[in-house]
Design a protein around this motif. Structure first.
Motif, short mmCIF file in Angstrom:
data_model
loop_
_atom_site.label_atom_id
_atom_site.label_comp_id
_atom_site.label_asym_id
_atom_site.label_seq_id
_atom_site.Cartn_x
_atom_site.Cartn_y
_atom_site.Cartn_z
N VAL A 1 -14.39 -81.97 -45.79
CA VAL A 1 -15.23 -82.48 -44.93
C VAL A 1 -15.03 -83.95 -44.48
O VAL A 1 -15.20 -84.24 -43.10
CB VAL A 1 -16.68 -82.16 -45.33
N THR A 2 -14.77 -84.87 -45.36
CA THR A 2 -14.57 -86.12 -44.99
C THR A 2 -13.34 -86.35 -44.16
O THR A 2 -13.18 -87.25 -43.36
CB THR A 2 -14.72 -87.05 -46.14
N LEU B 1 -11.63 -84.28 -42.34
CA LEU B 1 -11.83 -83.78 -41.02
C LEU B 1 -12.59 -84.72 -40.13
O LEU B 1 -12.07 -85.03 -38.79
CB LEU B 1 -12.60 -82.32 -40.70
N ARG B 2 -13.59 -85.12 -40.56
CA ARG B 2 -14.38 -86.06 -39.81
C ARG B 2 -13.78 -87.41 -39.44
O ARG B 2 -14.00 -87.91 -38.19
CB ARG B 2 -15.70 -86.45 -40.62
N ASP B 3 -13.28 -87.87 -40.49
CA ASP B 3 -12.37 -89.29 -40.46
C ASP B 3 -11.42 -89.08 -39.14
O ASP B 3 -11.06 -90.14 -38.29
CB ASP B 3 -11.90 -89.78 -41.55
N ALA C 1 -10.96 -86.91 -36.72
CA ALA C 1 -11.48 -86.56 -35.50
C ALA C 1 -12.33 -87.89 -34.95
O ALA C 1 -12.22 -88.42 -33.75
CB ALA C 1 -12.49 -85.27 -35.37
N ARG C 2 -13.00 -88.62 -35.95
CA ARG C 2 -13.49 -89.92 -35.60
C ARG C 2 -12.64 -90.90 -35.04
O ARG C 2 -12.90 -91.56 -34.09
CB ARG C 2 -14.55 -90.35 -36.47
N VAL D 1 -12.96 -82.24 -31.46
CA VAL D 1 -14.21 -82.34 -32.43
C VAL D 1 -13.98 -81.41 -33.55
O VAL D 1 -13.49 -80.04 -33.41
CB VAL D 1 -15.61 -81.85 -31.57
N ALA D 2 -14.41 -81.63 -34.61
CA ALA D 2 -14.41 -80.83 -35.95
C ALA D 2 -15.86 -80.95 -36.66
O ALA D 2 -16.51 -81.90 -36.64
CB ALA D 2 -13.38 -81.90 -36.65
N THR D 3 -16.03 -79.81 -36.97
CA THR D 3 -17.37 -79.47 -37.60
C THR D 3 -17.23 -78.54 -38.73
O THR D 3 -16.58 -77.37 -38.49
CB THR D 3 -18.25 -78.86 -36.59
#
Lengths: 411, 411
Positions: free
Chosen positions: B247-248, B250-252, B254-255, B262-264
């Motif tokens: 989770v972290t 993917l978020r890092d 894409a961010r 976008v990744a969710t």
């Protein structure tokens, strides 16, 4: 100094016999406190206590005691041994039962050997140690130690809607003795480690000098649900991502610290839990354990500080609910040394260690000098049908208990 | 050139009426495909279609069509308008419903104005666009476009263990028409943006020229359940922690990337999900979107590489299941220009844009020229009860649809 040894066949036979009692339709061992299966296990234990010529006493919370006293030592405080025979769902046969049956085995061995104890020796099977059906766990020993009023304990509502007091009446184990009636001079509990350390290090005997403090919390993070495709990463308030940050924070902190601290996130749920919706809420549990109260408090404070920082940086709202909190317990140094000495005399390696799990010993330690003896758990597996300890280790542990008790009961 | 306008009161009234249908005990709007709430919404729509004097047709996957044809244009391919009326959990009232009700409104307006269409005009409500209960999403339009065999779609197992075909039978919307029976000459879908762009830039009309590619995967991580208190951090195979790492990651990624990617992670579950047991299994979903196919493939590859690395470092087993995959879609330039021209004629600013969400239009684009019209979403909020578009924008969007349809249906 005794050169006695316990009757290995008798101990292992009873252990396996008790392990057959309380199997469900799928063959799973399930002896939840106050159940019919619990009654069947208790009946077997009481029969063995009677057959050993001990006095059976049952208190109001259903704790079972097998007492060996003599006219000469009737006024002395007792050496108390024990553990529990209730189990989790789909349990192994050793957890708890090994300590109770070894206690009985030790008393029976001393008695038939003509040993003359300076004080009574008793074995206890405490009610509801596992706490699966009724919370809190370690209830019988907590009540015995005066930490929970018996009326309150008896009124506990079970996960299945039953009331513990009524269930104890139903199965015939709502006894008449007042909890705490038996005054312990010392308490020793023999138990499987339920962890991998002894097996990994090839050490047969654990001299347990303390027991971890436990901190249980439930954390709820509130963000904002939004469309997974149209919301730029920079505009998200993702509760699920924030929860994942906490999990990695706890793991990295505990993993990198050179301390026995353990941190576990066992429960996790997202809402609305839809593949294309950014989570609006994440709820999870945090289990923190450490044998040092100061360090446990420092870990709780570090988590709280991280959550506050996270709430600001991720623009989420975070609330924390305390579920349970037990301070670490330090066991009696003298008894721990007796365990090490007994191992030495029998030519067995021993290791001072910390108990990572909760045990009845931590409750009795409130009212008497107490300690524990651990034997190896293969693969560290417990609360699982694959829970196992080699017979030789089981016998060695019981003999160490025999030696320690004969020393404690000599004066 | 028409100077007609739609009946604002009628459109907004139906939108709010439909938004009242399918509220759960907590007042949340939940009309999952094939549910009783879905049936109630469908019944209301069919009644409005009949009241407008249109022919109602339902196909085997449950897509509802309201068709306005004449004896003269019966052989021509249709101008198809539409969207969906199923919702996510705790949804807003605009997503999908606005496009379907506006399509009906446009047809009703043209019909009662005596407009003479060169070809039939139809409005469609496609089954299971959201994909919350049954995967993949946009299922009804995908089946209509021939991208998924109807038998396969009807056999889809829901997150609640139900089968879509059986649920459609149960609620009375397993129709008799063969999917694809209605041949579109062109397709136009009016929808709320579900993103913040139009509102932020103060532009009332979005002329949608393309649509992001979507990649949905389900990841399952297998570790080892063990005691949370007795298992040292260094000996854990914690599936929950490994999931949090993903989770972290993917978020890092894409961010920090300077791309529209976008990744969710929307769904997450742990097993056994007990506070004092290290998770043995974690299952979660990954939603990746990008308007560029090459970049989307690169993101999928980066995730796969990270999972392989994680499996090795954390000693866990990871399996990935593809749930859905759609390449980016380019819409029909001529229809996009008609949208821009209509906005100009009504004195409204418009902007060419990319759809970040998946829409039925991307499926119908496989078999006919298609495009979309967006109106602003306040705060970009969607899939949330706070989803809102000002009435003036809703009415303006429907009038642009009216103008485009009257042009398309003129020849």
């Amino acid at each position: 100094m005794t050169t006695l040894s316990i009757d290995a066949g008798r101990l292992l036979g009873r252990l396996h016999e008790l392990g057959k009692i309380g199997r469900d339709g799928d063959g799973r061992l399930v002896r939840l406190a106050g159940s019919d299966a619990d009654k069947a296990g208790r009946d077997a234990l009481v029969a063995w206590i009677r057959a050993a010529g001990l006095e059976v006493a049952i208190d109001r919370i259903g704790n079972i005691f097998g007492i060996w006293g003599t006219a000469d030592n009737a006024d002395e405080a007792s050496i108390l041994l024990g553990s529990h025979i209730d189990t989790v769902i789909d349990a192994g046969i050793y957890d708890g039962c090994y300590g109770v049956l070894s206690g009985l085995e030790v008393i029976q061995t001393l008695k038939s050997a003509g040993f003359v104890p300076a004080r009574p020796i008793a074995v206890a099977a405490f009610t509801n140690e596992e706490g699966v059906r009724y919370a809190p766990d370690m209830m019988g020993s907590l009540v015995h130690a005066g930490g929970l009023p018996v009326e309150e304990a008896l009124a506990t509502l079970g996960t299945d809607g039953t009331v513990l007091g009524a269930e104890l009446e139903r199965i015939g184990y709502a006894g008449s003795e007042e909890p705490g009636f038996l005054r312990p001079h010392a308490y020793v509990e023999l138990h499987i480690e339920q962890g991998p350390v002894l097996e990994r290090e090839g050490v047969p005997i654990g001299a347990v000098e303390n027991l971890q403090g436990i901190s249980w919390q439930r954390v709820t993070i509130e963000g904002e649900a939004n469309h997974a495709g149209t919301t730029p990463m920079s505009m998200r308030r993702d509760a699920g991502h924030a929860a994942a940050r906490v999990v990695t924070f706890l793991r990295d902190r505990a993993r990198n610290a050179n301390t026995p601290t353990v941190a576990t996130v066992g429960c996790m749920s997202f809402e609305p839990n839809a593949i294309n919706v950014i989570p609006s809420r994440a709820t999870f549990t945090v289990d923190l354990r450490d044998p040092d109260e100061g360090r446990l408090q420092a870990e709780e404070a570090a988590l709280a500080a991280y959550l506050a920082e996270l709430a600001a940086t991720e623009e989420v709202t975070i609330s924390v609910e305390r579920l349970a909190r037990f301070e670490p317990v330090t066991f009696d140094r003298r008894i721990v040394e007796l365990v090490e000495e007994a191992a030495r005399r029998r030519g067995l390696a021993s290791k001072r260690m910390t108990s990572g799990a909760g045990h009845d010993a931590q409750m009795i330690a409130r009212i008497a000098p107490a300690a524990m003896i651990f034997v190896p758990s293969i693969g560290g597996i417990s609360h699982n049908p694959r829970e196992r300890t080699p017979d030789a280790d089981l016998v060695a542990g019981a003999n160490i208990l025999l030696d320690v008790v004969s020393r404690l009961a000599a004066q």
